[in-house]
Scaffold this motif. Structure first.
Motif, short mmCIF file in Angstrom:
data_model
loop_
_atom_site.label_atom_id
_atom_site.label_comp_id
_atom_site.label_asym_id
_atom_site.label_seq_id
_atom_site.Cartn_x
_atom_site.Cartn_y
_atom_site.Cartn_z
N UNK A 2 0.75 -0.90 -0.01
CA UNK A 2 -0.15 -0.01 0.07
C UNK A 2 0.91 1.43 0.13
N UNK A 3 1.77 1.25 0.80
CA UNK A 3 2.70 2.22 0.87
C UNK A 3 3.47 2.48 -0.46
N UNK A 4 3.98 1.65 -1.06
CA UNK A 4 4.55 1.67 -2.43
C UNK A 4 3.89 2.53 -3.48
N UNK B 102 -0.13 10.43 3.09
CA UNK B 102 0.47 9.84 4.37
C UNK B 102 -0.05 8.59 5.09
N UNK B 103 -1.32 8.66 4.89
CA UNK B 103 -1.90 7.35 5.69
C UNK B 103 -1.66 6.10 4.64
N UNK B 104 -1.41 6.35 3.49
CA UNK B 104 -1.05 5.15 2.55
C UNK B 104 0.48 4.87 2.86
N UNK B 108 -2.44 2.09 5.55
CA UNK B 108 -3.65 2.21 5.94
C UNK B 108 -4.54 1.83 4.63
N UNK B 109 -5.17 0.84 4.61
CA UNK B 109 -6.01 0.29 3.57
C UNK B 109 -6.99 1.56 2.80
N UNK B 110 -7.25 1.49 1.54
CA UNK B 110 -7.97 2.41 0.85
C UNK B 110 -9.06 2.93 1.41
N UNK B 111 -10.00 1.70 1.67
CA UNK B 111 -11.50 2.00 2.07
C UNK B 111 -11.16 2.73 3.58
N UNK B 115 -12.69 6.79 4.59
CA UNK B 115 -13.62 7.18 5.83
C UNK B 115 -12.96 8.18 6.79
N UNK B 116 -11.67 7.97 7.08
CA UNK B 116 -10.76 8.58 7.99
C UNK B 116 -10.37 10.03 7.44
N UNK B 117 -10.41 10.25 6.12
CA UNK B 117 -10.02 11.73 5.42
C UNK B 117 -11.23 12.53 5.98
N UNK B 118 -12.47 12.01 6.00
CA UNK B 118 -13.56 12.64 6.34
C UNK B 118 -13.58 13.08 7.93
N UNK B 119 -13.27 12.19 8.61
CA UNK B 119 -13.31 12.24 9.89
C UNK B 119 -12.14 13.17 10.47
N UNK B 120 -11.05 13.04 9.74
CA UNK B 120 -9.99 13.78 10.45
C UNK B 120 -10.11 15.22 10.10
N UNK B 121 -10.52 15.61 8.89
CA UNK B 121 -10.69 16.90 8.46
C UNK B 121 -11.79 17.72 9.08
N UNK B 122 -12.88 16.87 9.63
CA UNK B 122 -13.77 17.32 10.42
C UNK B 122 -13.35 17.49 11.80
N UNK B 123 -12.50 16.91 12.39
CA UNK B 123 -12.03 16.78 13.78
C UNK B 123 -10.94 18.27 13.81
N UNK B 124 -10.21 18.55 12.71
CA UNK B 124 -9.44 19.76 12.56
C UNK B 124 -10.16 20.87 12.05
#
Lengths: 405, 321
Positions: A2-4, B102-104, B108-111, B115-124
């Motif tokens: 995934x990182x690559x 940076x999550x990749x 962190x799996x794509x799915x 989900x987390x992109x929305x959550x984190x942007x909301x958080x900050x």
């Protein structure tokens, strides 16, 4: 994994965001359109989508010569000049910033702190840099493939060999870019060093070729002078023998003639010996330089020879090659076929034999000139260059993974 | 402090080229679920220590663990979030692409990333800027995105280097509240900061680094216990006072009496004496040394030139350390 994929995706986004990437794509499209504007019909060549017509007996729609010429223009000119020079310089400008940007303060901490090994990061970033060329050349070849199919009816997949070849060729330069970029973290210095390296390899290669040509010529001249000397010495010995026979028999008849001949041949032998010595001296002076250049050239990557492989592969299996067309030899072969097949070609005064002899002499000379290039196998050309690249990359990797950021 | 040490480092040394000693044997413990503040002047070695924990810098000598694994164990970093000082994101990326990238890198799996992109942007508080390129963002916005990227892998530990740098007072308060919420979720937070007042408000424990060594470590209460006292300001005739009371003259005939200790009972006899002497009492207040006072004391005790020479001369590879 995934990182690559994340790093590769970032490389793609970075390229997509660059104006230069789009500019090169547009320029490539223009080159393809220019290529497509040229074609053949029943009367000969048509330029600018038929706006200009050039009548020609050899190059007509449907002839093997026309197909060879069309494919040859792609491999010998478009790939060599456009992809091998202009697009490569633009690609180097685009990709020189990859490592310096990646390693800049504020950016490097973010990536180095992630759970991905530095080696993986280094390789993924390198492959990401090559993406520029793979994408550009891939699209370019697709365009060329369609144009060749449309224009000469040959759907030739060997066109796509340009993708790995140009990518490998670019990678010889990109490894230098990577090493300098990682070591200095400066885009400008990395670009400058890469271009200097490229021009240096070009200079060394050209000088080596020229000096070897001179060396071959000098060796030929020495061989000729040796033959002359041998012949003169044989003649001198013969005259001396005749003179001795006359002197032994006490005959005066002809003695004066042979004495004159001996004197003439002695002078000739002396002159030929001097000439031979001069030629040997010249050859001896040339040889160390030629050897030195060969040694310098030996570890350097074979940039142009790698690109030249496409021409070899595209020409494979063709009765007439692009080299035949460029040298005008294809016309001789046409004549030869005509000479051999039609008795009217023999005009009775030996013209056919003289033409044949000239052709053979020229072919022998060309063959000797080209032997040196053709004797190098593709595996040797690419293999040695990749060894060079690997050594440079190991150095760059070492700096990359050992450094504090 | 109870709890398992999430970060435990012993005798960390780092010497840069030209014999610049950035760290000279740092030993420190950060416990599970606490907010830990690392203070120190410029060049004290704070950022160097954090970079060593995050494998950005290789230590000269190190013993220690992060989340129970040896420091330098890369897979462990998937449970750690990090916000470096003066971070820079690729300008061509949009806010959501920064977080995705940076999550990749943290695998962190794509799915989950979606989900987390929305959550984190909301958080900050950056949801509405999701599709904007980070090149357009102010320093404060970049700092928020930085915190969001550090949170993308749902870390157990967060290492934040100057997290409120460039953020306005409202933003600072939001970040402070966020840190408190994260602590409530059981996360451990390690903060490097110059803003002592900010740290004082949120940190459970602090350490003060000077010249590449930890000179003080503990809770703020523990560290300031010796300095706790009562201060009384008064005017009028001065009565006879016990020896432990110090007297300081102020403007307008005011005097300040300082009585060491934390017990209110101990101050009553002094008040009685002042009243008996017909003095006018203006104020009586318990006083404790501030974090700033503590910080200055640590520097004073270490002596002049608290920063390492390399940092002062700009030879170090980092901005703050």
């Amino acid at each position: 994994m995934i990182a690559v994929m994340g790093i590769l995706m970032d490389s793609y986004r970075s390229l997509k965001a660059q104006k230069l990437f789009k500019t090169v794509l547009v320029l490539s499209l223009l080159v393809i359109v220019g290529y497509a504007s040229f074609g053949f019909n029943e009367d000969g060549l048509s330029l600018f989508f038929g706006a200009v017509q050039i009548e020609n007996d050899y190059f007509k729609a449907g002839t093997p010569l026309a197909t060879t010429l069309y494919m040859g223009i792609f491999s010998a000119f478009i790939v060599s000049l456009w992809l091998g020079w202009v697009a490569t310089v633009l690609a180097l400008i685009s990709t020189s910033s990859i490592y310096p940007q990646f390693l800049s303060q504020g950016s490097v901490e973010l990536v180095m702190s992630k759970p991905i090994r530095r080696t993986t990061m280094f390789i993924a970033k390198y492959v990401g840099g090559l993406l520029f060329v793979i994408l550009q050349v891939g699209l370019f070849c697709l365009g060329a493939f369609l144009v060749v199919g449309w224009r000469v009816g040959e759907w030739n997949p060997s066109i796509f060999l340009a993708v790995p070849l140009v990518t490998i060729f670019f990678s010889y330069l990109f490894c230098i870019n990577t090493l300098v970029g990682v070591a200095t973290r400066s885009t400008l210095v990395a670009l400058l060093f890469t271009l200097l390296f490229w021009f240096m390899t070009f200079g060394v290669r050209t000088a080596d070729d020229v000096l070897h040509t001179f060396q071959f010529q000098a060796e030929g001249m020495v061989a000729t002078a040796e033959q002359h000397l041998e012949s003169d010495q044989a003649q001198l010995a013969s005259f001396r023998q005749e003179l001795t026979v006359l002197e032994d028999s006490g005959s005066e008849s002809g003695r004066e003639y042979y004495q004159a001949q001996v004197l003439r041949m002695e002078a000739s032998v002396a002159a030929t010996e001097t000439q031979l010595q001069n030629r040997r001296d010249a050859l001896d002076q040339l040889k160390p330089w030629a050897t030195a250049l060969s040694v310098i050239r030996w570890p350097l990557p074979e940039t142009q020879r790698t690109i030249g492989l496409l021409q070899r592969w595209v020409d494979q299996g063709r009765s007439v090659t692009m080299n035949d067309i460029l040298s005008g030899r294809f016309m001789e072969e046409e004549e030869e076929r005509w000479d051999g097949g039609d008795a009217r070609a023999d005009d009775g005064d030996g013209a056919r034999e003289r033409r044949q002899s000239r052709r053979e002499q020229r072919r022998a000379a060309e063959s000797r000139m080209m032997d040196r290039e053709e004797n190098i196998s593709p595996a040797a050309i690419i293999g040695w260059s990749l060894v060079f690249e690997l050594v440079i990359l190991v150095l760059a990797w070492w700096v990359f993974v050992r450094r504090d950021y | 402090m109870t709890g398992t040490p999430v970060i435990a480092v012993d005798d960390v040394h780092k010497t840069f080229k030209r014999r610049v000693h950035a760290l000279r044997g740092v030993t420190m413990r950060v416990h599970d679920g606490e907010i830990f503040g690392l203070l120190g002047p410029n060049g004290a070695g704070k950022s160097t220590l954090v970079k060593i924990l995050m494998t950005v810098i290789r230590p000269t000598r190190l013993g220690g663990t992060l989340l129970g694994r040896p420091v330098g164990h890369k897979p462990t970093l998937s449970q750690v979030g990090y916000l470096p000082e003066h971070h820079r994101f690729p300008k061509y990326l949009r806010a959501e692409e920064v977080l995705d990238y940076f999550a990749a890198l943290c695998s962190v799996p794509k799915r989950d990333r979606r989900i987390r992109i929305g959550e984190m942007l909301e958080l900050v508080g950056m949801s509405e800027w999701r599709r904007h390129r980070v090149g357009e963002f102010s320093k404060g916005m970049l700092q928020r995105i930085g915190i969001a990227q550090a949170m993308m892998n749902d870390p157990k530990v967060l290492l934040l280097d100057e997290p409120t740098d460039g953020v306005d007072p409202v933003g600072r308060r939001e970040i402070r509240d966020l840190l408190i919420r994260l602590r409530a979720q059981g996360r451990t937070i390690f903060i490097n900061s110059h803003l002592l007042s900010e740290l004082e408000m949120v940190c459970d424990r602090v350490a003060i680094m000077v010249k590449g060594r930890v000179s003080m470590e503990g809770t703020i209460d523990d560290l300031t216990a010796d300095s706790q006292r009562y201060e009384i300001t008064a005017t009028g005739p001065a009565p006879e006072l016990p020896g432990e009371v110090t007297v300081q003259s102020l403007e307008d005939n005011l005097v300040k009496l300082c009585l060491p200790g934390t017990s209110p009972k101990s101050v009553q006899p002094i008040i009685d004496r002042l009243r008996a002497a017909d003095s006018t009492i203006h104020s009586v207040k318990p006083v404790r040394e501030s974090l700033e006072d503590l910080f200055m004391r640590a520097i004073d005790e270490t002596g002049p030139g608290a920063a390492t020479p390399g940092a002062v001369m700009g030879r170090r590879p980092e901005g703050d350390a």
